[in-house]
Design an enzyme around this catalytic site. Structure first.
Site, PDB file in Angstrom:
ATOM      1  N   GLU A 127       0.905  -1.199   0.083  1.00  0.00           N
ATOM      2  CA  GLU A 127       0.124  -0.094  -0.020  1.00  0.00           C
ATOM      3  C   GLU A 127       0.883   1.318  -0.005  1.00  0.00           C
ATOM      4  O   GLU A 127       1.817   1.441   0.811  1.00  0.00           O
ATOM      5  CB  GLU A 127      -0.888   0.085   1.266  1.00  0.00           C
ATOM      6  CG  GLU A 127      -2.002   1.336   1.181  1.00  0.00           C
ATOM      7  CD  GLU A 127      -2.752   1.182   2.201  1.00  0.00           C
ATOM      8  OE1 GLU A 127      -2.867   0.266   3.275  1.00  0.00           O
ATOM      9  OE2 GLU A 127      -3.711   1.956   2.278  1.00  0.00           O
ATOM     10  N   GLY A 267       3.480   2.438  10.795  1.00  0.00           N
ATOM     11  CA  GLY A 267       3.109   1.632  12.218  1.00  0.00           C
ATOM     12  C   GLY A 267       3.096  -0.032  11.898  1.00  0.00           C
ATOM     13  O   GLY A 267       3.343  -0.868  12.263  1.00  0.00           O
ATOM     14  N   ALA A 268       2.044  -0.256  10.924  1.00  0.00           N
ATOM     15  CA  ALA A 268       1.828  -1.452  10.349  1.00  0.00           C
ATOM     16  C   ALA A 268       0.727  -1.646   9.244  1.00  0.00           C
ATOM     17  O   ALA A 268       0.477  -0.797   8.611  1.00  0.00           O
ATOM     18  CB  ALA A 268       1.040  -2.295  11.492  1.00  0.00           C
ATOM     19  N   MET A 269       0.588  -2.875   8.806  1.00  0.00           N
ATOM     20  CA  MET A 269      -0.070  -3.022   7.368  1.00  0.00           C
ATOM     21  C   MET A 269      -0.893  -4.290   7.355  1.00  0.00           C
ATOM     22  O   MET A 269      -0.649  -5.388   7.919  1.00  0.00           O
ATOM     23  CB  MET A 269       0.938  -3.082   6.201  1.00  0.00           C
ATOM     24  CG  MET A 269       0.327  -3.350   4.684  1.00  0.00           C
ATOM     25  SD  MET A 269      -0.545  -1.725   4.515  1.00  0.00           S
ATOM     26  CE  MET A 269      -2.110  -2.687   3.451  1.00  0.00           C
ATOM     27  N   ASN A 271      -2.335  -6.243   5.688  1.00  0.00           N
ATOM     28  CA  ASN A 271      -2.465  -7.006   4.355  1.00  0.00           C
ATOM     29  C   ASN A 271      -3.363  -8.538   4.754  1.00  0.00           C
ATOM     30  O   ASN A 271      -3.257  -8.942   5.903  1.00  0.00           O
ATOM     31  CB  ASN A 271      -1.102  -7.896   4.286  1.00  0.00           C
ATOM     32  CG  ASN A 271       0.043  -6.906   4.073  1.00  0.00           C
ATOM     33  OD1 ASN A 271       0.010  -5.985   3.259  1.00  0.00           O
ATOM     34  ND2 ASN A 271       0.891  -6.912   5.118  1.00  0.00           N
ATOM     35  N   HIS A 303      -6.610  -1.998  15.082  1.00  0.00           N
ATOM     36  CA  HIS A 303      -6.706  -1.033  14.053  1.00  0.00           C
ATOM     37  C   HIS A 303      -6.540  -1.974  12.659  1.00  0.00           C
ATOM     38  O   HIS A 303      -7.459  -2.037  11.850  1.00  0.00           O
ATOM     39  CB  HIS A 303      -5.762   0.005  13.860  1.00  0.00           C
ATOM     40  CG  HIS A 303      -5.950   0.830  12.669  1.00  0.00           C
ATOM     41  ND1 HIS A 303      -6.503   2.195  12.547  1.00  0.00           N
ATOM     42  CD2 HIS A 303      -5.323   0.691  11.598  1.00  0.00           C
ATOM     43  CE1 HIS A 303      -6.548   2.587  11.494  1.00  0.00           C
ATOM     44  NE2 HIS A 303      -5.840   1.647  10.827  1.00  0.00           N
ATOM     45  N   GLU A 304      -5.228  -2.912  12.504  1.00  0.00           N
ATOM     46  CA  GLU A 304      -4.967  -3.645  11.579  1.00  0.00           C
ATOM     47  C   GLU A 304      -6.167  -4.581  11.679  1.00  0.00           C
ATOM     48  O   GLU A 304      -6.465  -5.049  10.493  1.00  0.00           O
ATOM     49  CB  GLU A 304      -3.449  -4.094  11.474  1.00  0.00           C
ATOM     50  CG  GLU A 304      -2.675  -2.960  11.830  1.00  0.00           C
ATOM     51  CD  GLU A 304      -2.620  -1.920  10.637  1.00  0.00           C
ATOM     52  OE1 GLU A 304      -3.138  -2.032   9.663  1.00  0.00           O
ATOM     53  OE2 GLU A 304      -2.173  -0.863  11.333  1.00  0.00           O
ATOM     54  N   HIS A 307      -9.451  -3.633  10.245  1.00  0.00           N
ATOM     55  CA  HIS A 307      -9.285  -3.289   8.842  1.00  0.00           C
ATOM     56  C   HIS A 307      -9.878  -4.645   7.909  1.00  0.00           C
ATOM     57  O   HIS A 307     -10.331  -4.780   6.782  1.00  0.00           O
ATOM     58  CB  HIS A 307      -8.064  -3.053   8.222  1.00  0.00           C
ATOM     59  CG  HIS A 307      -7.581  -1.687   8.117  1.00  0.00           C
ATOM     60  ND1 HIS A 307      -8.356  -0.899   7.561  1.00  0.00           N
ATOM     61  CD2 HIS A 307      -6.508  -0.960   8.600  1.00  0.00           C
ATOM     62  CE1 HIS A 307      -7.797   0.475   7.680  1.00  0.00           C
ATOM     63  NE2 HIS A 307      -6.556   0.293   8.189  1.00  0.00           N
ATOM     64  N   GLU A 326      -9.581   4.365   6.264  1.00  0.00           N
ATOM     65  CA  GLU A 326      -8.916   4.721   7.580  1.00  0.00           C
ATOM     66  C   GLU A 326      -9.602   5.547   8.686  1.00  0.00           C
ATOM     67  O   GLU A 326      -9.303   5.304   9.874  1.00  0.00           O
ATOM     68  CB  GLU A 326      -7.547   5.671   6.999  1.00  0.00           C
ATOM     69  CG  GLU A 326      -6.626   4.755   6.002  1.00  0.00           C
ATOM     70  CD  GLU A 326      -5.964   3.456   6.788  1.00  0.00           C
ATOM     71  OE1 GLU A 326      -6.194   3.434   7.970  1.00  0.00           O
ATOM     72  OE2 GLU A 326      -5.562   2.597   6.169  1.00  0.00           O
TER      73      GLU A 326
END
Ligand code: B3K
Ligand code: ZN
Length: 886
Positions: A127, A267-269, A271, A303-304, A307, A326
């Site tokens: 991303e 911070g993080a993703m 996937n 949060h991740e 998503h 977001e």
């Protein structure tokens, strides 16, 4: 570096994709100096479009094309067209298969976008537009495909091979290599694709979903970090349960993986099924991570995870809709954190952050709406406006609709759009269907940038017992936008009587009072609300819980603020009254500094803080928040043109005065809290976190009195603490004190003890980089030469260069401009390595208009120097263009 001139990409140019990709089959061959990526795409002409077969234009950057086949036929150079950013071929039929092989060099990838190496492992960050650095593709979120991925690598160095979905096959190759195939049953855009290959160890757990499915949870880390996984794992399980209960969202794969990597741009993703985290945002144990880090981890893991629905199952049609996933997901994680901890404290922290940073962005050259209309580089739009203001917009919807209707709306949104790539309008449409409300005017929050101002005045008529509130709203011009139209602003309010109790609220057209707190819907430029049967002159408590992201202006006297600080029944507004009082007091001292060496501070602040310190039933978490003065950053935002050095000096002066005046009760309280901390083993739970926070804030005041007994207490806390929260706070006290010998000693023992733990060394770096004593720049230069520092590691850059330029007011804003020149040097150096980080770390310089003329000139000179320094990335180019044309 780029040769093409960067172009603006506009929302109004959005077109449906010409072709779709039904299946994506990828094979990676990872080697020590390169990687080969084979891709086989099953494609078709978009059935929603006409019957023509336009050229197929795939995205691709920094790829070496080795082979290309269309429907099994190898193409020669005359059959396709390659540019710096694309590959063009001519399909012959509506459905076809395109195969390519490319060669890439992950080892040389310092931008940390696409496939790269971090501490010996391979990992990806796609991303927003990183997938095009892995293979030729339709790298846009509205092209969703089913992925099957095979990874081949040397087995000894890369025993673990991961991708999205479920593992379906594995085997051995020749010469010590092996492979694993993963299949993701859910179609997804390329930005959610990930692979990881490395020598990783894992902590495993399970979670049973509400429908009874068992999900395997795995955290993959380097072996030395195995003892730092428990908190992240607990947070994950809490988040999974919470999303089921609060939003009815269940996890959908059989396995959920988190991988911790050391070199990561953010911070993080999220996937699909394979979240990749910056190690600082997932690894923690008491001895090495602070309470703040524990809480940050809890919220980022959540949060991740969230998503998976708000982002993955329902994704964005294009990047202009970024806040769709977001803003909504930040809102969801803030609700989660509020439920897991203290809701009021969470709100206070969020608002303090929003007002200091997002309001500054909204008032500066990079201001843009929650749904931007154009961009050059999408990476520059992962902003506080998209995230934090976007979350406030969702929060306002929640306030206007109420909990139950909002939930109906979110259910409808997920149900209607599962498996689709949609827009912010689709989200609002679901909320409209669920509520029956017309949200047309509300949608201006998505299209108009800038922070609205609310000017509130009132009048009371004792004879008729009538009270009137008049609210005027306006919104400043922002780049490219003038004459804004009125917003829909939910204004939560109450009227307090002389005892501080909320009085019943009855509008003039109502027969009875229905509540003592109400949400006024402010929709016009000017509006008056009339209340009847108001028994006495009330004091209004306005914008309770910070019900809208606006600047409120009501002319409270300091005595009224003292009253609200002591009595307001809304916890947030109590704190807010204290902040406004402190702000007024500090601003008054700023004015005095120019005239006299001996400013006089309003004694009401001391009096009210004393009373609060003595009040036994006041929640320590609240007390800690209240006695924390507004940050320099927030105070700067209150001025048209700020003098940062005077503001810093005034804030220091007020802090010193409070410390001397309150020394006795503060010390008594500190000692009680410290004893409790000594007697209780560390737990990262709200009540203990509150205790440590208050304890540390008191210590930071107390050390200002230069008392040697207090120095001993501080050194003792530093030395014996069993946790990083107490240890680091004591270290910060020492480093900012005149006790340089003790500080040196503490720094040395700290680095000896933790030299092998990069996450702890980051904290050691940033405490020093933020230290405001004179000579800060030399200290920072020194830190850059430390063996543990690396300019290629974003965490280190943030810990040293970031901490210096955002937290070290007197040294960064030094009158000779040396702080600005330093930052400019580093921005130039970083841009050649990692454009995303360069474009972020430059932010403080882009705010030049907020400062007095002397600072403005110095900052502008550095911006121009960067601009003229050579071949810039698109990321940095865009930021400079906007900052310099403002
Ligand atoms: N979606 C990612 C952010 C990606 C940033 C790309 N430059 C993390 C998050 O917001 O959850
Ligand atoms: Zn996110």
């Amino acid at each position: 570096m780029r040769t093409e001139q960067p172009k603006m990409i506009a929302l109004s140019d959005y077109r449906l994709p010409d072709y779709l990709i039904d299946e994506t089959h990828l094979t990676f061959e990872l080697h020590e100096s390169y990687a080969l990526v084979h891709s086989r795409l099953l494609m078709q002409r978009n059935p929603g479009l006409d019957n023509s077969l336009p050229p197929l234009v795939l995205d691709g950057q920094q790829l070496e094309l080795i082979d290309i086949e269309l429907d099994g036929q190898q193409l020669s150079v005359i059959d396709y067209k390659l540019t710096e950013n694309s590959l063009q071929v001519q399909p012959k039929q509506r459905a076809f298969e395109l195969s390519t092989t490319v060669r890439i060099e992950p080892q040389k990838n310092t931008a940390l976008e696409g496939l790269y190496k971090s501490s010996g492992m391979f990992c990806t960050q796609c991303e927003a537009e990183g997938f095009r650095k892995i293979t030729y593709y339709l790298d846009r979120p509205d092209v969703m495909s089913r992925f099957t991925t095979t990874i081949h690598a040397q087995k000894h160095s890369y025993p673990i091979l991961l991708s999205n979905g479920n593992p379906i096959a594995e085997g051995e190759d020749d010469d010590g290599r092996h492979w694993v195939t993963w299949e993701d049953p859910f179609k997804k855009p390329a930005y959610l694709f990930a692979i990881v290959a490395g020598d990783l160890w894992c902590v495993e757990d399970t979670f049973t979903t509400k429908s009874g499915r068992e999900v395997v949870l795995r955290m993959y880390v380097e072996p030395e970090n195995l003892d730092k996984c428990q908190h992240g794992m607990d947070s994950l399980k809490k988040a999974m349960r919470w999303d089921e209960e609060k939003y009815g969202r269940e996890y959908d794969l059989d396995i959920f993986m988190i991988v911790a990597v050391n070199d990561f741009n953010m911070g993080a993703m999220e996937n699909k099924g394979l979240n990749i985290f910056n190690s600082s945002c997932v690894l923690a144990k008491a001895e090495s991570a602070t309470d703040a880090a524990h809480q940050r981890i809890e919220s980022i893991v959540a949060h991740e995870y969230f998503h998976n629905w708000s982002g993955n199952r329902v994704t964005c049609r294009d990047w202009f809709q970024l806040s769709l996933k977001e803003g909504f997901t930040v809102f969801r994680d803030s609700q989660f954190s509020a439920d897991m901890n203290s809701a009021v404290v969470k709100r206070i922290e969020d608002v303090a952050y929003l007002r200091t940073h997002q309001f500054a962005e909204d008032a500066g050259p990079m201001a843009h709406p929650v749904r931007p209309e154009q961009y050059m580089e999408i990476s520059n739009f992962y902003t506080l406006t998209i995230y934090e203001k976007g979350a406030e917009v969702v929060r306002m919807l929640h306030t206007l609709l109420g909990e139950e209707t909002f939930r109906k709306g979110s259910d409808l949104y997920f149900e209607r759009h599962d498996g689709q790539a949609v827009t912010c309008d689709d989200f609002i449409a679901a909320m409209e269907s669920a509520s029956g409300m017309d949200l047309t005017q509300f949608k201006r929050w998505y299209s108009q940038a800038g922070t609205p101002q609310l000017a509130v005045s009132d009048s009371y008529d004792a004879a008729t017992q009538t009270y009137q509130l008049t609210v005027k709203q306006s919104c400043p011009d922002t780049p490219g936008q003038t004459n804004k139209l009125p917003f829909v602003i939910p204004l939560s309010m109450a009227l307090l009587n002389q005892q501080g109790e909320a009085m019943p609220l009855q509008f003039e057209d109502e027969s009875v009072a229905i509540a003592d707190e109400r949400v006024l819907s402010v929709t016009a430029a000017e509006q008056t609300f009339t209340f009847i049967n108001v028994a006495e002159q009330p004091l209004p408590s306005l914008l309770r819980g910070f019900s809208a992201p606006v600047v409120l202006d009501y002319d409270y006297s300091r005595d009224q603020l003292v009253f609200l600080l002591q009595h307001d029944t809304d916890g947030f507004n109590r704190w807010e009254a204290g902040q406004q009082l402190s702000l007024q007091v500090i601003e008054e001292v700023v004015g005095q500094i120019y005239e006299t060496d001996e400013p006089m501070m309003d004694s009401r602040l001391v009096a009210v803080f004393t009373a609060l310190l003595e009040q036994d039933d006041l929640d320590p978490a609240m007390l800690a928040e209240i006695i924390t003065l507004p940050s320099v950053g927030y105070i700067i935002e209150q001025y048209e043109q700020a003098d940062p050095l005077a503001i810093h000096q005034a804030r220091e002066y007020v802090s010193d005065q409070l410390a001397y005046a309150l020394k006795e009760p503060m010390l008594a309280r500190y000692q009680v809290l410290r004893k409790e901390s000594l007697d209780t083993p560390y737990v990262a739970q709200a009540s203990d976190i509150a205790r440590r926070r208050l304890q540390n804030i008191l210590l930071a005041y107390l050390i200002r009195t230069d008392d040697l007994d207090i120095l001993d207490e501080c050194v003792d806390q530093f030395g014996v603490a069993d946790n990083m929260t107490e240890r680091l706070a004591a270290l910060a006290c020492l480093v900012n004190s005149p006790f340089t010998e003790e500080a040196e000693h503490a720094l040395e023992s700290f680095s000896e003890r933790f030299e092998d733990d990069p996450l702890v060394m980051d904290q050691w770096f940033s405490v020093q980089a933020a230290a405001t004593l004179p000579g800060g720049l030399q200290r920072v230069q020194h830190l850059l030469a430390h063996p543990a520092f690396s300019i290629k590691n974003p965490n280190k850059v943030r810990a040293v260069i970031g901490a210096f330029s955002t937290q070290n007011t007197p040294n960064f804003h030094a009158h000779d401009g040396s702080g600005y020149a330093f930052l400019a040097d580093k921005v130039i150096e970083l841009d050649a390595l990692n454009p995303q980080i360069a474009a972020r770390i430059i932010t403080p310089l882009t705010r030049w208009q907020r400062y007095d003329l002397h600072q403005q000139e110095l900052m502008l000179a550095q911006l121009k120097r960067i601009k003229n320094s050579g071949d810039l990335s698109v990321d940095l180019f865009e930021v400079l263009e906007k900052s310099l044309s403002a």
